[in-house]
Design a protein around this motif. Structure first.
Motif, mmCIF file in Angstrom:
data_model
loop_
_atom_site.group_PDB
_atom_site.id
_atom_site.type_symbol
_atom_site.label_atom_id
_atom_site.label_comp_id
_atom_site.label_asym_id
_atom_site.label_seq_id
_atom_site.Cartn_x
_atom_site.Cartn_y
_atom_site.Cartn_z
ATOM 1 N N SER A 81 0.842 -1.199 0.000
ATOM 2 C CA SER A 81 0.000 0.000 0.000
ATOM 3 C C SER A 81 0.876 1.248 0.000
ATOM 4 O O SER A 81 2.026 1.227 0.469
ATOM 5 C CB SER A 81 -0.916 0.019 1.233
ATOM 6 O OG SER A 81 -1.788 -1.095 1.240
ATOM 7 N N GLU A 82 0.292 2.324 -0.514
ATOM 8 C CA GLU A 82 0.963 3.622 -0.517
ATOM 9 C C GLU A 82 0.096 4.656 0.188
ATOM 10 O O GLU A 82 -1.129 4.532 0.214
ATOM 11 C CB GLU A 82 1.259 4.079 -1.943
ATOM 12 C CG GLU A 82 2.294 3.232 -2.669
ATOM 13 C CD GLU A 82 2.645 3.787 -4.033
ATOM 14 O OE1 GLU A 82 2.011 4.807 -4.423
ATOM 15 O OE2 GLU A 82 3.526 3.232 -4.699
ATOM 16 N N ASP A 83 0.752 5.637 0.754
ATOM 17 C CA ASP A 83 0.037 6.691 1.473
ATOM 18 C C ASP A 83 0.682 8.041 1.167
ATOM 19 O O ASP A 83 1.911 8.147 1.092
ATOM 20 C CB ASP A 83 0.079 6.439 2.981
ATOM 21 C CG ASP A 83 -0.720 7.464 3.755
ATOM 22 O OD1 ASP A 83 -1.936 7.289 3.871
ATOM 23 O OD2 ASP A 83 -0.102 8.441 4.241
ATOM 24 N N THR A 84 -0.171 9.046 0.985
ATOM 25 C CA THR A 84 0.329 10.396 0.709
ATOM 26 C C THR A 84 -0.284 11.373 1.695
ATOM 27 O O THR A 84 -1.506 11.401 1.883
ATOM 28 C CB THR A 84 -0.008 10.821 -0.728
ATOM 29 O OG1 THR A 84 0.548 9.892 -1.649
ATOM 30 C CG2 THR A 84 0.535 12.214 -1.011
ATOM 31 N N ARG A 85 0.550 12.145 2.336
ATOM 32 C CA ARG A 85 0.096 13.139 3.303
ATOM 33 C C ARG A 85 0.480 14.534 2.779
ATOM 34 O O ARG A 85 1.580 14.726 2.224
ATOM 35 C CB ARG A 85 0.767 12.916 4.662
ATOM 36 C CG ARG A 85 0.478 11.549 5.261
ATOM 37 C CD ARG A 85 -0.897 11.459 5.893
ATOM 38 N NE ARG A 85 -1.337 10.068 6.059
ATOM 39 C CZ ARG A 85 -2.339 9.711 6.819
ATOM 40 N NH1 ARG A 85 -3.030 10.624 7.476
ATOM 41 N NH2 ARG A 85 -2.702 8.443 6.897
ATOM 42 N N GLY A 86 -0.420 15.482 2.932
ATOM 43 C CA GLY A 86 -0.178 16.828 2.439
ATOM 44 C C GLY A 86 0.232 17.792 3.548
ATOM 45 O O GLY A 86 -0.160 17.658 4.704
ATOM 46 N N VAL A 87 1.052 18.728 3.160
ATOM 47 C CA VAL A 87 1.451 19.818 4.043
ATOM 48 C C VAL A 87 1.108 21.114 3.334
ATOM 49 O O VAL A 87 1.615 21.381 2.229
ATOM 50 C CB VAL A 87 2.965 19.762 4.373
ATOM 51 C CG1 VAL A 87 3.358 20.973 5.230
ATOM 52 C CG2 VAL A 87 3.301 18.461 5.087
ATOM 53 N N LEU A 88 0.199 21.888 3.949
ATOM 54 C CA LEU A 88 -0.264 23.131 3.336
ATOM 55 C C LEU A 88 -0.871 22.875 1.956
ATOM 56 O O LEU A 88 -0.695 23.649 1.014
ATOM 57 C CB LEU A 88 0.889 24.146 3.232
ATOM 58 C CG LEU A 88 1.513 24.575 4.571
ATOM 59 C CD1 LEU A 88 2.697 25.514 4.310
ATOM 60 C CD2 LEU A 88 0.475 25.236 5.464
ATOM 61 N N GLY A 89 -1.566 21.735 1.876
ATOM 62 C CA GLY A 89 -2.233 21.400 0.629
ATOM 63 C C GLY A 89 -1.336 20.786 -0.418
ATOM 64 O O GLY A 89 -1.803 20.462 -1.512
ATOM 65 N N MET A 90 -0.083 20.571 -0.086
ATOM 66 C CA MET A 90 0.860 19.979 -1.043
ATOM 67 C C MET A 90 1.168 18.536 -0.635
ATOM 68 O O MET A 90 1.542 18.279 0.514
ATOM 69 C CB MET A 90 2.148 20.794 -1.086
ATOM 70 C CG MET A 90 1.936 22.255 -1.501
ATOM 71 S SD MET A 90 1.379 22.384 -3.221
ATOM 72 C CE MET A 90 2.857 21.801 -4.060
ATOM 73 N N PRO A 91 1.016 17.572 -1.575
ATOM 74 C CA PRO A 91 1.303 16.164 -1.260
ATOM 75 C C PRO A 91 2.812 15.914 -1.199
ATOM 76 O O PRO A 91 3.429 15.489 -2.171
ATOM 77 C CB PRO A 91 0.650 15.412 -2.422
ATOM 78 C CG PRO A 91 0.690 16.371 -3.557
ATOM 79 C CD PRO A 91 0.554 17.746 -2.959
ATOM 80 N N VAL A 92 3.371 16.155 -0.048
ATOM 81 C CA VAL A 92 4.832 16.065 0.054
ATOM 82 C C VAL A 92 5.313 14.830 0.818
ATOM 83 O O VAL A 92 6.473 14.424 0.663
ATOM 84 C CB VAL A 92 5.393 17.329 0.734
ATOM 85 C CG1 VAL A 92 5.140 18.549 -0.136
ATOM 86 C CG2 VAL A 92 4.775 17.523 2.113
ATOM 87 N N LEU A 93 4.456 14.240 1.665
ATOM 88 C CA LEU A 93 4.880 13.074 2.449
ATOM 89 C C LEU A 93 4.302 11.802 1.819
ATOM 90 O O LEU A 93 3.117 11.512 1.945
ATOM 91 C CB LEU A 93 4.405 13.194 3.900
ATOM 92 C CG LEU A 93 5.008 14.347 4.707
ATOM 93 C CD1 LEU A 93 4.411 14.364 6.110
ATOM 94 C CD2 LEU A 93 6.529 14.227 4.771
#
Length: 230
Positions: A81-93
């Motif tokens: 599985s993959e996961d994406t977390r956003g910082v200030l609306g940007m998918p950076v993690l």
């Protein structure tokens, strides 16, 4: 006269000895009769079976079992599985997790469906034909404690790690369920089921007096194999 007197003296003694021997022998006759009765009752209860009903004899082998586990398959499934977390609306993690999880599935026969209509007896050939319902599989048992976990990502948050593990567990269960229905695995399970049923039914039939009895087992939808000619 003396001789006569002796005979008179002997006769009463003989007449007294005969009833005494009978009285002493009666308890032993009762004991022997009770032993014989107990032996007959034990044979009747544990060994005797009414002839002429081989299907009934076969049913006795199943009546105390609701299900019969005939095969167990243990294997490993891979989930990713993959996961994406956003910082200030940007998918950076972005993070990724792969798991190799041991799993096991059991194949069972529902014996509550085994009625007389699923059995047919051929007296001349002493052949019992049995038609089984389709096998049932248990829910896959995932041994996540023994899983091998591989993670990739610069920074994996606690929430991301939890979501990745949950998604992988769900994915592994689906894959394990699909693997359990693999035709090759099912063929192995059906072969094991047929052999288990043959062994469970052949012995009661032989005990019932059908020494040449043979058991032919099929599943719903299969054709009954032809009787070999001699």
């Amino acid at each position: 006269m003396k001789t006569g007197e002796r005979l008179d003296e002997i006769e009463p003694a003989v007449s007294r000895e005969r009833p005494l021997a009978l009285v002493q022998g009666v308890p032993w006759m009762i004991v022997i009769a009770l032993i014989a009765l107990a032996a007959w009752l034990g044979w009747r209860a544990f060994f005797y079976q009414e002839e002429g009903d081989p299907v009934g004899s076969a049913m006795l082998a199943f009546e105390k079992q609701n299900s019969l586990t005939v095969f167990s398959s243990r294997f490993e499934v891979v989930a990713e599985s993959e996961d994406t977390r956003g910082v200030l609306g940007m998918p950076v993690l972005r993070s990724r997790q792969a798991m190799i999880i041991p799993a096991s599935v059991e194949y069972r026969l529902d014996l509550s469906q085994m009625g007389r209509e699923r059995m047919e007896w051929e007296p001349e050939a002493q052949r019992l034909t049995v038609r089984l319902p389709q096998l049932q599989t248990t829910r896959p048992n995932l041994d996540e404690a023994q899983a091998r976990v591989f993670q990739d990502g610069v920074f994996i948050t606690r929430d991301a790690s939890r979501d990745l593990s949950r998604n992988n567990s769900q994915q592994a269960e689906r894959k394990a369920t699909e693997f359990a229905k693999n035709p090759q695995v099912l063929a192995l399970a059906r072969t094991a089921a047929k052999e288990a049923v043959r062994q469970n039914l052949a012995i009661p039939l032989q005990v019932a007096g059908y020494e040449r009895a043979n058991v032919s087992v099929t599943f719903d939808g299969e054709e009954t194999p032809a009787v070999p000619t001699q």
